[in-house]
Write an enzyme that holds these catalytic residues in place. Structure first.
Site, mmCIF file in Angstrom:
data_model
loop_
_atom_site.group_PDB
_atom_site.id
_atom_site.type_symbol
_atom_site.label_atom_id
_atom_site.label_comp_id
_atom_site.label_asym_id
_atom_site.label_seq_id
_atom_site.Cartn_x
_atom_site.Cartn_y
_atom_site.Cartn_z
ATOM 1 N N GLU A 66 0.869 -1.159 0.000
ATOM 2 C CA GLU A 66 0.000 0.000 0.000
ATOM 3 C C GLU A 66 0.912 1.216 0.000
ATOM 4 O O GLU A 66 1.756 1.365 0.892
ATOM 5 C CB GLU A 66 -0.900 0.021 1.225
ATOM 6 C CG GLU A 66 -1.861 1.191 1.226
ATOM 7 C CD GLU A 66 -2.372 1.525 2.604
ATOM 8 O OE1 GLU A 66 -2.042 2.609 3.101
ATOM 9 O OE2 GLU A 66 -3.082 0.679 3.171
ATOM 10 N N CYS A 79 -3.546 6.887 5.935
ATOM 11 C CA CYS A 79 -3.532 6.592 4.501
ATOM 12 C C CYS A 79 -4.817 7.051 3.836
ATOM 13 O O CYS A 79 -4.850 7.263 2.624
ATOM 14 C CB CYS A 79 -3.346 5.107 4.246
ATOM 15 S SG CYS A 79 -3.167 4.083 5.687
#
Length: 527
Positions: free
Chosen positions: A264, A301
């Protein structure tokens, strides 16, 4: 409780000469502990031990692995407030954040233990033989998922618990039957060692093989490269920067035997603010998004780094409300001086671009390492022409894009890179006339949100915490929830195998009483 050494299986070792220290961003000084970087020999020993452990660990039953994971949770909780204090010292986060994130880490462990206890996750699929089929007999074929082998997990900076030593990558890999080697994140090595000690203790209490888990300290480039290139490593989990994640993907692809990297890497999480919603609830959404942009010093995030709206009175009012809300929010401590410096330089670079103006900024005095909440603005035309404006600024920051019309807004969405989330703020009757916006957003994200904020990630089977590249390197598998287990397995098919030699999941009697697909029908029945 902190030794500064590497866990090579259950053994603490530190034969190297290179050292690291962590940093307290609140006090703006180094912490006292000294951590010894793993040597080449220690790296080799950890990987070899993991490979040896794989031989027996992959055969452990679901109930045995479930007991292991539950015991890890128990041992982490047994560390008590000492662990929370270490977390706060190394991250600058408040105790409440530490408690919440520990709860999430424990919840992940319990969820995977429950999955293993139930057992159907292996996707057992059986097609029985038809010996008299014409023109040729049909073979007996049985398939299930099996683990890949030793997995390397890179701890993340912004989630010292939930995405690090015993975070989702580690727990999902252990649940699948894969041993794990963690490359501890340099910003919270002490926290990582304490959590690692709980995992090691749980492994010993539940009779897991030596080497099922190791925790190594070292520079990301040298240690990380050595681990990813090692021929016995079979997969990688990573949460961090695009630059770091892409480097790992390239290393893994260049190996004689390429391996999967589930990374990610970055997201600015676009939010579309439709005019009727702003007209009806401008104050509500301004307050909600001021909170979301600044939550955890913006170090999520899923931070909403891009706000998209149509030019008009409704947007003007929203800007005023957002400014008022942002001005009231006290800056929070960021994880490290380097992250604080990158945050400030990122904002400065965007401010230099043509057409950029300021909407909102905290106006009071700020403390060192505390990021100043900031929202900038630019029109859609400038955004489309300037890739710098698409950059992620990690911290309490967002940029609002004022679009001339819906066509320009859709073009902006279509030109974005892959994202973790996309949000629509709309009145229920309003969304019906903007279906093209939804369609464009769907192509760019892993999770679509209606009338909410992207921050806050529920750990459950239906959650997707991934998205098209570069949000993640493989958008098919989420990094959150029990389906993360599918990153670390592969299908294996057995043809005409004697029933008594088959894994229990595939035997005629269905001794584990799991749901299986038998001749294209889901069933609990025996064959």
């Amino acid at each position: 409780m902190i030794t500064g050494k590497n866990y090579i299986g259950s053994q603490l070792k530190a034969s190297g000469s290179k050292v690291l220290k962590t940093f307290n961003p609140l006090l703006n000084k180094e912490n006292p502990w000294v951590f010894i970087e793993a040597t080449d020999d220690e790296i080799e020993e950890a990987v070899s031990l993991a490979n040896k452990a794989f031989t027996s660990y992959k055969k452990k039953s679901g109930l045995e692995k479930a007991k292991f994971l539950n015991t890890i949770a128990d041992e982490i909780l047994a560390l008590g407030d000492v662990l929370l204090e270490q977390y706060c010292i190394e991250s600058g986060y408040p105790k409440g954040r530490a408690e919440g994130e520990r709860g999430r880490m424990i919840g992940q462990l319990r969820a995977f233990a429950e999955m293993l206890t139930e057992g159907s996750w292996v996707q057992a699929t059986i097609d029985t033989a038809i010996e008299d089929r014409q023109p040729s007999p049909k073979e007996d074929l049985r398939k299930m998922l099996v683990p890949l082998g030793p997995i390397v997990v890179f701890g993340s900076s912004n989630f010292p618990f939930a995405f690090s030593t015993s975070g989702g990558d580690t727990v999902s890999a252990l649940a699948s039957g894969c041993p794990v080697i963690v490359k501890s994140h340099s910003m919270h090595i002490g926290t990582g060692e304490m959590v690692a000690s709980a995992i090691i203790k749980a492994a010993e209490e539940t009779n897991m093989p030596e080497g099922v888990f190791s925790n190594l300290v070292g520079d990301g480039r040298t240690l990380g490269t050595s681990l990813v290139k090692h021929p016995l490593v079979k997969g990688v989990g990573f949460t961090g920067s695009i630059k770091g994640g892409r480097a790992l993907c390239d290393l893994a692809a260049q190996r004689p035997e390429p391996i999967p990297v589930f990374a990610e890497m970055g997201s600015i999480n676009p939010v579309v603010l439709l005019p009727q919603a702003l007209k009806e609830n401008s104050q509500k959404w301004a307050t909600a998004y001021a909170g979301s942009i600044t939550l955890g010093a913006g170090q999520f995030c899923t931070n909403p780094g891009l706000l998209l709206a149509l030019k008009g009175e409704e947007l003007n009012r929203f800007e005023e409300n957002l400014n008022q809300a942002i001005e009231k929010i006290q800056p929070s401590c960021m994880l490290h001086p380097s992250i604080y410096a990158d945050f400030n330089s990122g904002i400065a670079k965007i401010k230099e671009q043509n057409g950029v103006s300021k909407i909102a900024e905290f106006k009071g005095e700020t403390i060192l390492n505390h990021g100043t909440p900031t929202v900038l603005k630019v029109d859609g035309k400038e955004f489309l022409e300037n890739k710098i404006l698409h950059s992620e600024v990690f911290g309490p920051f967002s940029i609002l894009i004022e679009c001339e019309n819906e066509a320009e807004l859709i073009e902006v969405i279509s030109k974005l890179e892959g994202q973790l989330t996309g949000t629509i703020i709309s009145e229920e009757n309003e969304i019906e006339i903007h279906k093209e916006i939804i369609s464009a957003l769907q192509n760019r994200v892993g999770r679509l949100i209606f009338n909410g904020v992207p921050t806050g990630v529920e750990v459950c089977a239906s959650m997707i915490h991934g998205g098209p590249y570069p949000a993640s390197s493989d958008s098919r598998y989420t990094a959150v929830g029990i389906h993360a287990v599918y990153r670390w397995v592969r299908p294996l098919s057995y043809q005409n195998w004697p029933n008594e030699l088959l894994p229990a999941e595939l035997q005629n009697e269905n001794p584990l009483q799991i749901v299986r697909t038998v001749n294209n029908k889901l069933t609990l029945s025996q064959i």
